[in-house]
Design an enzyme around this catalytic site. Structure first.
Site, mmCIF file in Angstrom:
data_model
loop_
_atom_site.group_PDB
_atom_site.id
_atom_site.type_symbol
_atom_site.label_atom_id
_atom_site.label_comp_id
_atom_site.label_asym_id
_atom_site.label_seq_id
_atom_site.Cartn_x
_atom_site.Cartn_y
_atom_site.Cartn_z
ATOM 1 N N ASP A 1 0.812 -1.212 0.000
ATOM 2 C CA ASP A 1 0.000 0.000 0.000
ATOM 3 C C ASP A 1 0.849 1.267 0.000
ATOM 4 O O ASP A 1 0.606 2.186 -0.785
ATOM 5 C CB ASP A 1 -0.931 -0.005 1.222
ATOM 6 C CG ASP A 1 -1.767 1.256 1.317
ATOM 7 O OD1 ASP A 1 -2.896 1.259 0.803
ATOM 8 O OD2 ASP A 1 -1.287 2.257 1.898
ATOM 9 N N THR B 1 -5.322 2.392 0.011
ATOM 10 C CA THR B 1 -5.339 1.705 -1.284
ATOM 11 C C THR B 1 -5.684 0.232 -1.115
ATOM 12 O O THR B 1 -6.413 -0.345 -1.927
ATOM 13 C CB THR B 1 -3.991 1.850 -2.003
ATOM 14 O OG1 THR B 1 -3.583 3.230 -1.980
ATOM 15 C CG2 THR B 1 -4.098 1.395 -3.440
ATOM 16 N N ASP B 2 -5.194 -0.398 -0.064
ATOM 17 C CA ASP B 2 -5.578 -1.774 0.243
ATOM 18 C C ASP B 2 -7.084 -1.881 0.470
ATOM 19 O O ASP B 2 -7.749 -2.786 -0.044
ATOM 20 C CB ASP B 2 -4.840 -2.271 1.481
ATOM 21 C CG ASP B 2 -3.481 -2.881 1.169
ATOM 22 O OD1 ASP B 2 -3.260 -3.293 0.017
ATOM 23 O OD2 ASP B 2 -2.640 -2.945 2.076
ATOM 24 N N VAL B 3 -7.613 -0.976 1.283
ATOM 25 C CA VAL B 3 -9.042 -1.021 1.607
ATOM 26 C C VAL B 3 -9.883 -0.822 0.355
ATOM 27 O O VAL B 3 -10.850 -1.559 0.100
ATOM 28 C CB VAL B 3 -9.388 0.035 2.672
ATOM 29 C CG1 VAL B 3 -10.896 0.125 2.878
ATOM 30 C CG2 VAL B 3 -8.704 -0.295 3.996
ATOM 31 N N GLY C 1 -9.815 -3.852 -1.791
ATOM 32 C CA GLY C 1 -10.711 -4.857 -1.254
ATOM 33 C C GLY C 1 -12.158 -4.591 -1.615
ATOM 34 O O GLY C 1 -12.911 -5.505 -1.980
#
Length: 418
Positions: free
Chosen positions: A158, A190-192, A195
């Protein structure tokens, strides 16, 4: 696939009842997608490495405490994205472990993985291999850079992506100011977002399968998501050819829309149109909305520095609480800058039920952050707390693959199961 059964009379129906997900992912983006599907009612089987499990189990402190108050080896980080899952500890480096995962994939609707590009092929767990045994499988790969392109083999994180996608070029104080320079977001945004996009893509693929009868491969890349989520800043660049600059908490396209000092701290004023600005001026007794330099948003952007200086001189005359109460009455969007202690004590956050508790087999009642999704007919269901490593191994292998206790004991002795 799980058998679709009718809910008992009067019981809430889960939106994804009957969908089974095999979660081979770890850390955040993939597990966030799987948890979202689990919250919506899908059965989620999480595959973890025996002995260590998901990387985030060790990402502490803080760590979970057991019912006697002793510190365990499971970090709080793990609990943010692994509820409504059953943990199965399988060593996929062993052929017998690979075969177990293949057999589980045959019984699943969705598989989520975030291994590096090409890594699962050596285990026979890539999409091309699994679609042969389950043509209806929806296989979602989450990587830093996707399955194609020159960066595909690179690992992606991220923080790295926030730099590469342009986010850090517009986040932080301007160059030349004290503390100026690039800054990442305070969470792995960015990860969230990846997802969330992944779960949306999976839901679309489920609907497509209802029409075609076929599964498909979904290629999700953190960099793609990061670029897409640059939204107005990306469009500002594409239409002007000029790189947006870091502006701290100011907004490039509307004004005043930023933090302002008060007599005891800071507050946020988020004026999004000329009507709100006129109400702000009327409430505070300032003639700014009648001045051609400030009457329209476009004019305010041109004269940003002058207006912001005047607003700052005004806002330091009251406390944050006084301003929020005053401006809310005038229907001007504003609010405090809360700590997390403030957040979970906020009466509205409490009224919305954003903190929940679930029963953990080791820790007893543990706090978790609720899902933000609200349905009138198919509510989010909180069925199981984030599990201890391998807590459901025997249960899943017996219920889903119909293995006997003797077979499971033998695989455990071989080191295939944790």
């Amino acid at each position: 696939m799980t058998e679709q059964t009718a809910a008992p009379t009067g019981a809430p129906v889960a939106a994804l009842q009957g969908i089974r997900v095999l979660d081979l992912s770890r850390v955040l983006a993939g597990p966030w997608a799987a948890q979202t599907l689990g919250d919506l009612g899908a059965e989620v089987i999480k595959i973890e490495r025996p002995g260590s499990g998901d990387d985030t189990r060790t990402w502490g402190p803080p760590f979970l405490k057991d019912k006697e108050g002793n510190t365990t080896t499971d970090a709080a980080y793990y609990f943010c994205t692994n509820r409504n899952k059953r943990s199965v500890a399988v060593d996929m480096a062993k052929p017998a472990g690979q075969q177990l995962i293949v057999e589980l994939a045959k019984q699943c609707d969705v598989l989520i993985e975030n291994f590096k590009f090409g890594n699962l092929k050596q285990y026979g767990l890539d999409y091309d291999s699994l679609k042969v045994v389950n043509p209806r499988l929806i296989y979602c790969s989450v990587t830093g850079f996707g399955q194609t392109g020159p960066y595909a083999p690179r690992p992606g994180y991220d923080f790295l992506i926030q730099g590469m996608d342009g986010l850090m070029s517009v986040t932080g104080l301007p160059d030349g100011e004290p503390g100026g320079g690039p800054m990442k977001a305070g969470v792995a945004i960015t990860d969230v977002l990846t997802g969330l996009f992944s779960s949306t893509a999976i839901l679309a693929a489920i609907q497509a399968r209802n029409i075609t009868g076929r599964g498909q491969h979904i290629d999700m890349a953190l960099l793609d998501v990061g670029v897409a989520c640059m939204i107005n800043q990306a469009m500002n660049y594409l239409y002007s050819g000029e790189n947006p600059q870091r502006m701290g908490n100011a907004h490039p396209n509307t004004l005043p829309y930023q933090d302002f000092p008060t007599s005891d701290g800071y507050m946020i004023v988020a004026i999004g149109n000329d009507g709100q600005f006129a109400r702000f001026c009327k409430a505070t007794g300032k003639p700014w909305s009648d001045d051609p330099k400030f009457k329209t948003n476009a004019a305010r952007i041109v004269n940003r520095t002058e207006l912001i200086a005047m607003v700052r001189q005004l806002t330091v005359t009251k406390t944050t609480k006084e301003w929020v109460e005053f401006l809310e009455k005038a229907q001007v969007p504003c609010g405090p800058i809360n700590t997390l202690a403030d957040v979970f004590a906020d009466p509205h956050v409490k009224a919305r039920g954003m903190q929940i508790s679930m029963t953990h087999p080791v820790g007893g009642e543990i706090p978790l952050v609720a899902s933000p999704m609200r349905f009138s007919d198919t509510p989010v269901q909180y069925r199981t707390a984030p599990p201890p490593l391998g807590y459901h191994t025997r249960e899943v292998l017996k219920d889903t693959l119909f293995l006997s206790d003797a077979q499971i004991d033998d695989l455990t002795t071989q080191g295939v199961l944790g």
